[in-house]
Design a protein around this motif. Structure first.
Motif, PDB file in Angstrom:
ATOM      1  N   GLY A   4       0.751  -1.230   0.081  1.00 56.74           N
ATOM      2  CA  GLY A   4      -0.144  -0.046   0.041  1.00 56.74           C
ATOM      3  C   GLY A   4       0.846   1.202  -0.052  1.00 56.74           C
ATOM      4  N   THR A   5       2.097   1.383  -0.381  1.00 58.17           N
ATOM      5  CA  THR A   5       2.967   2.318  -0.455  1.00 58.17           C
ATOM      6  C   THR A   5       2.875   3.162  -1.693  1.00 58.17           C
ATOM      7  OG1 THR A   5       4.968   1.417  -1.061  1.00 58.17           O
ATOM      8  CG2 THR A   5       4.491   1.659   1.215  1.00 58.17           C
ATOM      9  N   GLY A   6       2.050   2.626  -2.915  1.00 57.44           N
ATOM     10  CA  GLY A   6       2.143   3.193  -4.025  1.00 57.44           C
ATOM     11  C   GLY A   6       3.030   2.628  -5.080  1.00 57.44           C
ATOM     12  N   LYS A   7       3.489   1.492  -4.752  1.00 56.24           N
ATOM     13  CA  LYS A   7       4.451   0.863  -5.525  1.00 56.24           C
ATOM     14  C   LYS A   7       3.978   0.584  -7.017  1.00 56.24           C
ATOM     15  CE  LYS A   7       5.238  -3.243  -4.377  1.00 56.24           C
ATOM     16  NZ  LYS A   7       4.464  -3.945  -5.589  1.00 56.24           N
ATOM     17  N   THR A   8       2.676   0.007  -7.037  1.00 59.63           N
ATOM     18  CA  THR A   8       2.056  -0.231  -8.250  1.00 59.63           C
ATOM     19  C   THR A   8       2.009   1.057  -9.202  1.00 59.63           C
ATOM     20  OG1 THR A   8       1.349  -2.364  -7.685  1.00 59.63           O
ATOM     21  CG2 THR A   8       0.376  -1.594  -9.498  1.00 59.63           C
ATOM     22  N   SER A   9       1.163   1.962  -8.609  1.00 63.16           N
ATOM     23  CA  SER A   9       1.048   3.229  -9.344  1.00 63.16           C
ATOM     24  C   SER A   9       2.374   3.782  -9.958  1.00 63.16           C
ATOM     25  CB  SER A   9       0.467   4.170  -8.372  1.00 63.16           C
ATOM     26  OG  SER A   9      -0.808   3.660  -8.014  1.00 63.16           O
ATOM     27  N   LEU A  10       3.543   3.711  -9.151  1.00 64.41           N
ATOM     28  CA  LEU A  10       4.490   4.171  -9.579  1.00 64.41           C
ATOM     29  C   LEU A  10       5.282   3.424 -10.771  1.00 64.41           C
ATOM     30  CD1 LEU A  10       6.172   6.673  -8.506  1.00 64.41           C
ATOM     31  CD2 LEU A  10       7.404   4.950  -6.986  1.00 64.41           C
ATOM     32  N   THR A  11       5.158   2.175 -10.686  1.00 65.26           N
ATOM     33  CA  THR A  11       5.589   1.312 -11.595  1.00 65.26           C
ATOM     34  C   THR A  11       4.716   1.488 -12.825  1.00 65.26           C
ATOM     35  OG1 THR A  11       6.061  -0.413  -9.834  1.00 65.26           O
ATOM     36  CG2 THR A  11       5.919  -1.212 -12.178  1.00 65.26           C
ATOM     37  N   ALA A  12       3.509   1.672 -12.733  1.00 63.70           N
ATOM     38  CA  ALA A  12       2.697   2.050 -14.221  1.00 63.70           C
ATOM     39  C   ALA A  12       3.280   3.407 -14.761  1.00 63.70           C
ATOM     40  CB  ALA A  12       1.115   2.085 -13.766  1.00 63.70           C
ATOM     41  N   SER A  13       3.583   4.528 -13.896  1.00 60.71           N
ATOM     42  CA  SER A  13       4.019   5.449 -14.534  1.00 60.71           C
ATOM     43  C   SER A  13       5.327   5.396 -15.069  1.00 60.71           C
ATOM     44  CB  SER A  13       4.344   6.703 -13.356  1.00 60.71           C
ATOM     45  OG  SER A  13       2.873   7.168 -13.129  1.00 60.71           O
ATOM     46  N   PHE A  14       6.311   4.707 -14.395  1.00 64.37           N
ATOM     47  CA  PHE A  14       7.632   4.459 -14.983  1.00 64.37           C
ATOM     48  C   PHE A  14       7.604   3.625 -16.367  1.00 64.37           C
ATOM     49  CE2 PHE A  14       9.903   4.116 -10.653  1.00 64.37           C
ATOM     50  CZ  PHE A  14       9.737   5.551 -10.495  1.00 64.37           C
ATOM     51  N   ALA A  15       6.429   2.747 -16.451  1.00 69.44           N
ATOM     52  CA  ALA A  15       6.333   2.040 -17.701  1.00 69.44           C
ATOM     53  C   ALA A  15       5.949   2.886 -18.826  1.00 69.44           C
ATOM     54  CB  ALA A  15       5.073   0.853 -17.342  1.00 69.44           C
ATOM     55  N   LYS A  16       5.455   3.981 -18.456  1.00 68.73           N
ATOM     56  CA  LYS A  16       5.026   5.025 -19.463  1.00 68.73           C
ATOM     57  C   LYS A  16       6.121   5.866 -19.801  1.00 68.73           C
ATOM     58  CE  LYS A  16       0.441   4.479 -19.699  1.00 68.73           C
ATOM     59  NZ  LYS A  16      -0.613   4.515 -21.059  1.00 68.73           N
ATOM     60  N   LEU A  17       6.817   6.291 -18.701  1.00 67.64           N
ATOM     61  CA  LEU A  17       7.968   7.168 -18.944  1.00 67.64           C
ATOM     62  C   LEU A  17       9.279   6.346 -19.727  1.00 67.64           C
ATOM     63  CD1 LEU A  17       8.132   8.924 -15.677  1.00 67.64           C
ATOM     64  CD2 LEU A  17       7.680  10.012 -17.731  1.00 67.64           C
ATOM     65  N   ALA A  18       9.302   5.039 -19.711  1.00 72.49           N
ATOM     66  CA  ALA A  18      10.476   4.426 -19.978  1.00 72.49           C
ATOM     67  C   ALA A  18      10.411   4.262 -21.571  1.00 72.49           C
ATOM     68  CB  ALA A  18      10.563   2.990 -19.445  1.00 72.49           C
ATOM     69  N   GLU A  19      11.578   4.205 -22.183  1.00 76.18           N
ATOM     70  CA  GLU A  19      11.655   3.856 -23.743  1.00 76.18           C
ATOM     71  C   GLU A  19      11.602   2.371 -24.084  1.00 76.18           C
ATOM     72  OE1 GLU A  19      14.592   5.749 -26.973  1.00 76.18           O
ATOM     73  OE2 GLU A  19      13.841   7.137 -25.431  1.00 76.18           O
ATOM     74  N   ARG A  20      10.639   1.985 -24.408  1.00 77.86           N
ATOM     75  CA  ARG A  20      10.410   0.690 -25.083  1.00 77.86           C
ATOM     76  C   ARG A  20      10.745  -0.467 -24.098  1.00 77.86           C
ATOM     77  NH1 ARG A  20      13.552  -1.628 -28.580  1.00 77.86           N
ATOM     78  NH2 ARG A  20      12.008  -3.019 -29.446  1.00 77.86           N
ATOM     79  N   PRO A  21      10.287  -0.406 -22.905  1.00 80.03           N
ATOM     80  CA  PRO A  21      10.596  -1.370 -21.910  1.00 80.03           C
ATOM     81  C   PRO A  21       9.803  -2.807 -21.888  1.00 80.03           C
ATOM     82  CG  PRO A  21       8.740   0.050 -20.975  1.00 80.03           C
ATOM     83  CD  PRO A  21       9.213   0.572 -22.465  1.00 80.03           C
ATOM     84  N   VAL A  22      10.058  -3.810 -21.136  1.00 83.69           N
ATOM     85  CA  VAL A  22       9.260  -4.986 -20.881  1.00 83.69           C
ATOM     86  C   VAL A  22       8.691  -4.784 -19.542  1.00 83.69           C
ATOM     87  CG1 VAL A  22       9.274  -7.485 -20.680  1.00 83.69           C
ATOM     88  CG2 VAL A  22      10.485  -6.523 -22.758  1.00 83.69           C
ATOM     89  N   ILE A  23       7.657  -4.864 -19.201  1.00 84.08           N
ATOM     90  CA  ILE A  23       7.048  -4.956 -17.828  1.00 84.08           C
ATOM     91  C   ILE A  23       6.802  -6.194 -17.346  1.00 84.08           C
ATOM     92  CG2 ILE A  23       5.389  -3.496 -16.350  1.00 84.08           C
ATOM     93  CD1 ILE A  23       5.270  -1.999 -19.473  1.00 84.08           C
ATOM     94  N   ALA A  24       7.029  -6.493 -16.007  1.00 85.45           N
ATOM     95  CA  ALA A  24       7.020  -7.805 -15.325  1.00 85.45           C
ATOM     96  C   ALA A  24       6.107  -7.366 -14.102  1.00 85.45           C
ATOM     97  CB  ALA A  24       8.135  -8.544 -15.015  1.00 85.45           C
TER      98      ALA A  24
END
Lengths: 291, 109, 291
Positions: free
Chosen positions: A12-32
């Motif tokens: 509940g610290t916001g880990k998933t929300s942050l990961t989703a934003s990183f997925a958008k900011l990153a260039e051509r990532p694979v997300i797991a």
């Protein structure tokens, strides 16, 4: 190829929300999504399912009622209280095994004089590959009372790595599991960087210290960021000081922002909304310096 | 022999047993072990010991597997070269140093 | 009587609800912290540990004199905790589940058991609350075994609140099994709803009486409430989103101590649990006889 693991210790610290934003900011990532107990990343990334695979691990004992002679020899041998006495009113005419308690050790098979116990592989869950607007997503789902999510985590990471190699993706972003147990260890071994997302509370502090102990143990470069830092600024400073002392970098602070939930409701990443904290998230991403 | 060297030991797909005298090699499958819930390295180490190997070349070997290999008298060499042929060439040239401890921490499975 | 407080997702306020529920009761009560990977309940109660008990499992000790290296034990072990290299098998105690199977299959009586530490249970007394916290040693994976150890230390003559680990995997199920009533704590967000559904599947599978608490009501949308209505799941309490609660929590303070106006919320929660327990199980929660 780099691999970033996002961890939190407590949930509940916001880990998933942050990961989703990183997925958008990153260039051509694979997300797991390795948070297999409570996989939520798919709720924000709108995936289209490409493949689905069943996942088996270990075994589970099953008494075959047509063979069981009801002698009860197995009952005292099981150390996990998984063997239940006959209960005809509940449809169990013979001894039976509570699958949620069975550890799959096989002692009952050894004890049974009638060879009445079957020992099939245990279905623990499933893992999937999907396409999203940001890139391929490997995610999984653990069955109820299933164990061994560490192995499922390993499978998800291996698949992500395979996709990254095949498609020449420069970065894998992993939403890690909570806690510090086996799944977390399975998610960090061999990673290039870990980001610990914590919150300014006594629990957040306690759990971050346990996670930092773990990443130090494995020698993985680690950064932290304090989410909702302005809830308790002095606690935030205390946490940052502890993190520095433990050898971690401070990647930034993210303000308390109720629009994070609004973005979630609209099934969008925070970074795509007009949430004030979006600029904090961008700053954390830049500070990580992965791309 | 040109195949890629898997950086992990316990969950590697196959092992190649190479005879330095005859230059023959055989392939041992480790696929059964890929699915081990825990202790894959320990199982793989027993496979290597049973195959009669005197030395193991691998990317990363965890502490549990190392303990088994040590007890069985199998020497362990770590390398990060990409292919099996290259790993072997380096071994023959005496360029690999023997590991005296596991080079990765065991995951706490 | 046993009340389990659980949630599909971490960070929904499970520990907070458990501790505050325990505090408002005017009777001796036990609080068992079964979140053995991240035990946090003690951070909210000011009480020094009164005792710490070591928790062990029985692992094999092989008598090399008697062992003829038949390897039956090695072949039997489902957890790969034993390895054979020609002589008496080597043991990896950190992989052993303590099932006793190796002793059972040894034809030479060469195996006896010795104790191996997996964690501890610490007892504290804070006013009327007896807190027992399970803590898994770092590097050990037997969370469910430790959960059982915590539960075995319950005094059956008074009510016990079990703070469950998040998720629906083994340790959570080990906590929930045998409970008389489950309180599922969630948030009114898409993540909260997704994870609540998994928790509901789990308690239904275990055939437990249960109800839902919505924490931080007001931050999100109505989907959790609609889901509960559609599924006929009782809503026991909605705790409003209040920044002061988050601030009190961040300092390790109890809500009912820092903000006395919330005391009535938790008293109402006890009442709601009582009513639902009567409805679903035919007996009120607190009036029930100890099992």
């Amino acid at each position: 190829m780099k691999e970033l693991i996002v961890l939190s210790g407590k949930g509940g610290t916001g880990k998933t929300s942050l990961t989703a934003s990183f997925a958008k900011l990153a260039e051509r990532p694979v997300i797991a999504d390795c948070d297999v107990d409570a996989a939520d990343l798919h709720l924000v990334l709108a995936p289209t399912l490409r493949e689905r695979h069943e996942f088996f691990s270990g075994h589970e004992a099953q008494i075959m009622p047509e063979v069981c002679c009801n002698c009860g020899v197995c009952l005292p041998e099981c150390r996990f209280d998984a063997i239940m006495e006959p209960a005809p009113e509940a449809g169990h005419d013979t001894y039976w095994i509570d699958a949620t308690a069975c550890e799959g050790c096989g002692v009952c098979l050894e004890a049974c004089p009638m060879d009445s116990i079957d020992f099939p592989e245990r279905r623990c869950g499933e893992w999937m590959i999907s396409d999203t607007a940001c890139g391929p997503l490997v995610h999984a789902r653990l069955g109820i009372a299933a164990e061994n999510s560490g192995k499922l985590v390993t499978t998800v990471r291996q698949q992500a790595r395979r996709l990254a190699e095949a498609g020449n993706h420069p970065l894998i972003i992993v939403d890690g599991p909570p806690g510090i147990g086996c799944p977390v260890i399975a998610s960090v071994t061999g990673a290039s960087h870990v980001l610990v997302v914590t919150e300014p509370s006594v629990s957040g502090e306690h759990d971050m210290e346990r996670v930092l102990g773990l990443t130090a143990h494995f020698g993985i470069p680690t950064s932290i960021c304090v989410n909702k830092w302005d809830i308790n600024p002095s606690m935030c400073e205390r946490i940052e000081a502890k993190a520095r002392k433990a050898g971690a970098q401070i990647a930034g602070r993210i303000r308390y922002d109720t629009s994070v939930t609004q973005a979630q409701i609209q099934e969008r990443a925070v970074i795509d909304s007009d949430a004030p904290c979006a600029e904090d998230i961008r700053a954390v991403w830049t500070a990580l310096g992965l791309q | 022999m040109t195949a890629a060297l898997d950086p992990s030991f316990g969950r590697a797909k196959n092992f190649i047993v190479y005879d330095l005298q005859t230059q023959d090699f055989t392939l041992i499958s480790n696929t059964q072990n890929l699915n081990a819930a825990q202790g894959a390295g320990i199982q793989a180490a027993q496979t290597i010991a049973k195959a009669g190997a005197a030395a193991l070349i691998t990317g990363h070997c965890g502490p549990k597997a190392f303990r088994v290999l040590e007890a069985a008298g199998v020497k362990v060499y770590n390398t990060d070269v990409p292919t099996i042929a290259e790993a072997l060439a380096r071994y023959k040239a005496g360029e690999l140093t023997e590991a005296n401890a596991a080079n990765v921490e065991g995951h706490w499975v | 009587m046993i009340l389990a407080v659980a949630s599909g997702k971490g960070g929904t306020g499970k520990t907070s609800i458990s501790v505050n529920l325990a505090r408002v009761l005017d009777a001796p009560i036990q609080l068992l912290d079964c979140d053995v990977e991240e035990p946090n309940a003690h951070l909210f109660l000011t009480a020094a540990p009164s005792s710490e008990e070591e928790i062990t499992i029985g692992v094999p000790k092989i008598d090399a004199e008697r062992c003829n290296a038949c390897n039956k034990c090695v072949e039997f072990c489902q957890f790969n905790a034993l390895a054979s290299v020609g002589k008496a098998p080597m043991l990896f105690p950190e992989l052993c589940h303590g099932c006793g199977g190796c002793m059972l299959v040894c034809p030479n009586n060469a195996i006896r058991e010795e104790r191996y530490r997996i964690g501890s249970v610490t007892t504290r007394q804070a006013g009327l609350i007896t807190l027992k916290s399970g803590c898994l040693d770092v590097g050990v994976s037997l969370a469910s075994t430790l959960v059982h150890a915590v539960k075995e230390r319950r005094n059956p003559s008074t009510t016990a609140i079990l703070d469950a680990p998040p998720g629906t995997a083994c340790p959570a199920v080990a906590t929930l099994r045998g409970a008389d009533f489950a309180v599922l704590v969630t948030e009114p967000t898409p993540f909260g709803l997704n994870d609540l559904k998994l928790a509901v599947d789990t308690v239904r599978e275990l055939k437990l009486a249960f109800g839902v608490v919505i924490n931080r009501a007001g931050i999100g949308d109505d989907r959790v409430r609609h889901y509960c209505e559609a599924e006929g799941i009782p809503l026991l309490l909605e705790l409003p989103d209040d920044r002061r609660i988050a601030e009190a929590y961040s300092r390790g303070e109890l809500i009912v101590d820092a903000l006395p106006e919330y005391r009535s919320h938790f008293e109402r929660l006890w009442q709601a649990i009582d009513n639902e327990s009567t409805k679903q199980r035919g007996m009120p929660y607190r009036a029930g006889v100890a099992r």
